[in-house]
Design an enzyme around this catalytic site. Sequence first.
Site, PDB file in Angstrom:
ATOM      1  N   ASP A   1       0.701  -1.150   0.123  1.00 15.12           N
ATOM      2  CA  ASP A   1      -0.097  -0.023   0.122  1.00 15.12           C
ATOM      3  C   ASP A   1       0.799   1.237  -0.013  1.00 15.12           C
ATOM      4  O   ASP A   1       2.046   1.172   0.495  1.00 15.12           O
ATOM      5  CB  ASP A   1      -1.037   0.008   1.276  1.00 15.12           C
ATOM      6  CG  ASP A   1      -2.060   0.836   1.024  1.00 15.12           C
ATOM      7  OD1 ASP A   1      -2.335   1.376  -0.036  1.00 15.12           O
ATOM      8  OD2 ASP A   1      -2.739   1.350   2.049  1.00 15.12           O
TER       9      ASP A   1
ATOM     10  N   ASN B   1     -11.017  -2.173  -5.091  1.00 16.17           N
ATOM     11  CA  ASN B   1     -10.330  -1.427  -5.957  1.00 16.17           C
ATOM     12  C   ASN B   1     -11.036  -1.412  -7.500  1.00 16.17           C
ATOM     13  O   ASN B   1     -10.717  -0.488  -8.155  1.00 16.17           O
ATOM     14  CB  ASN B   1      -8.996  -1.845  -6.336  1.00 16.17           C
ATOM     15  CG  ASN B   1      -8.056  -1.938  -5.111  1.00 16.17           C
ATOM     16  OD1 ASN B   1      -7.040  -2.553  -4.958  1.00 16.17           O
ATOM     17  ND2 ASN B   1      -8.322  -0.625  -4.239  1.00 16.17           N
TER      18      ASN B   1
HETATM   19  C1  IPE Z   1      -5.692  -2.557  -0.103  1.00 14.51           C
HETATM   20  O1  IPE Z   1      -5.318  -1.382  -0.194  1.00 14.51           O
HETATM   21  C2  IPE Z   1      -5.651  -3.552  -1.643  1.00 14.51           C
HETATM   22  C3  IPE Z   1      -4.106  -3.603  -2.069  1.00 14.51           C
HETATM   23  C4  IPE Z   1      -3.012  -3.165  -1.415  1.00 14.51           C
HETATM   24  C5  IPE Z   1      -4.390  -4.206  -3.483  1.00 14.51           C
HETATM   25  P1  IPE Z   1      -6.080  -0.137  -0.385  1.00 14.51           P
HETATM   26  O2  IPE Z   1      -5.607   0.822  -0.594  1.00 14.51           O
HETATM   27  O3  IPE Z   1      -7.247  -0.283  -1.637  1.00 14.51           O
HETATM   28  O4  IPE Z   1      -6.881  -0.063   0.925  1.00 14.51           O
HETATM   29  P2  IPE Z   1      -7.777   0.663   1.759  1.00 14.51           P
HETATM   30  O5  IPE Z   1      -8.876   1.113   0.753  1.00 14.51           O
HETATM   31  O6  IPE Z   1      -7.061   1.771   2.177  1.00 14.51           O
HETATM   32  O7  IPE Z   1      -8.377  -0.080   2.893  1.00 14.51           O
HETATM   33  C1  IPE Z   2      -1.702   0.345  -3.524  1.00 21.53           C
HETATM   34  O1  IPE Z   2      -1.474   1.564  -3.401  1.00 21.53           O
HETATM   35  C2  IPE Z   2      -1.781  -0.208  -4.755  1.00 21.53           C
HETATM   36  C3  IPE Z   2      -3.169  -0.925  -4.834  1.00 21.53           C
HETATM   37  C4  IPE Z   2      -4.223  -0.845  -4.059  1.00 21.53           C
HETATM   38  C5  IPE Z   2      -3.543  -1.074  -6.149  1.00 21.53           C
HETATM   39  P1  IPE Z   2      -2.355   2.602  -3.392  1.00 21.53           P
HETATM   40  O2  IPE Z   2      -2.995   2.870  -4.557  1.00 21.53           O
HETATM   41  O3  IPE Z   2      -3.547   2.225  -2.553  1.00 21.53           O
HETATM   42  O4  IPE Z   2      -1.733   4.008  -2.806  1.00 21.53           O
HETATM   43  P2  IPE Z   2      -2.515   4.976  -1.769  1.00 21.53           P
HETATM   44  O5  IPE Z   2      -3.050   4.260  -0.317  1.00 21.53           O
HETATM   45  O6  IPE Z   2      -3.742   5.642  -2.579  1.00 21.53           O
HETATM   46  O7  IPE Z   2      -1.309   5.737  -1.230  1.00 21.53           O
HETATM   47 MG    MG Z   3      -3.986   2.382  -0.632  1.00 18.71          MG
END
Ligand code: IPE
Ligand code: IPE
Ligand code: MG
Length: 254
Positions: free
Chosen positions: A21, A69
């Site tokens: 993340d 997502n």
């Molecule tokens: C969790 O991250 C999913 C992945 C790392 C693929 P998110 O960024 O989607 O999670 P939330 O929405 O902050 O809980």
């Molecule tokens: C994790 O990074 C990757 C996926 C969830 C696909 P994020 O895209 O969630 O990054 P933040 O949480 O917005 O910084």
């Molecule tokens: Mg995230």
Amino acid sequence: MLFREQIVPERLPRHIAVIMDGNGRWATSRGLERQAGHIEGAKTVRRITEAAVEAGIRYLTLYAFSIENWNRPQTEVQALMGLLVKSLREETALLMEQGIRLRVIGDTESLAPDVRRELEDTLRQTEANTRMDMVLALSYGARWEITQAARRMAEAVHAGQLAAGQITEETFGQYLCTAGIPDPDLLIRTSGEIRISNFLLWQIAYSELYFTPVLWPDFTKEMFFEAIVNYQQRQRRFGKTASQVAGEGEEAAR
Ligand code: IPE
Ligand code: IPE
Ligand code: MG
């Protein structure tokens, strides 16, 4: 002393799962498009996969795309899928070189045909590799996984292939996407969020959890080794007392 050198080979976690993340925040804090963070994050995937192989980890599960997502802006979803196809194409040779078998968990039927084709190619090519299993969670959600397991068990009962009384924790596990894969010993989440986000709810019942504020694109091999060393300093009790567990350790050493 480097964390890498502090790892005790006899007490390695067999399975490490990672919630990768922080890509978006990494990019926006630099005035870049979120997509740039995902590209940088893909480099971290390669780095941490190498680190896991170097450390002798047997299973590495990476949360790459959650069912939730899909609710992101279409442009971002498209960019992520495009990056996935590109990475699969470019990295398959490396997977072969390092003896890594790719596996996928999640609702893969919801992926676009070109993504599925690319995935199936890599799955097939790497099938016989035995050094490490890299499990990609794609369009994955734990509640979806548990629900589809319950539905399929109900269907099996209805068809007379399974008796309701035979449904044990073991049977349940066989209906999950992770059938045949041991539960994670260690779960790492980067980016400072202290939550599970619908990841492996069944399988992490007794996993050790490790949270770091570092954003995924900034996560280094040494930080990964640090998480392993931290894991090795913990006592996993599984409901027993500390002295019971210490006694078992002595017995095993004898
Ligand atoms: C969790 O991250 C999913 C992945 C790392 C693929 P998110 O960024 O989607 O999670 P939330 O929405 O902050 O809980
Ligand atoms: C994790 O990074 C990757 C996926 C969830 C696909 P994020 O895209 O969630 O990054 P933040 O949480 O917005 O910084
Ligand atoms: Mg995230």
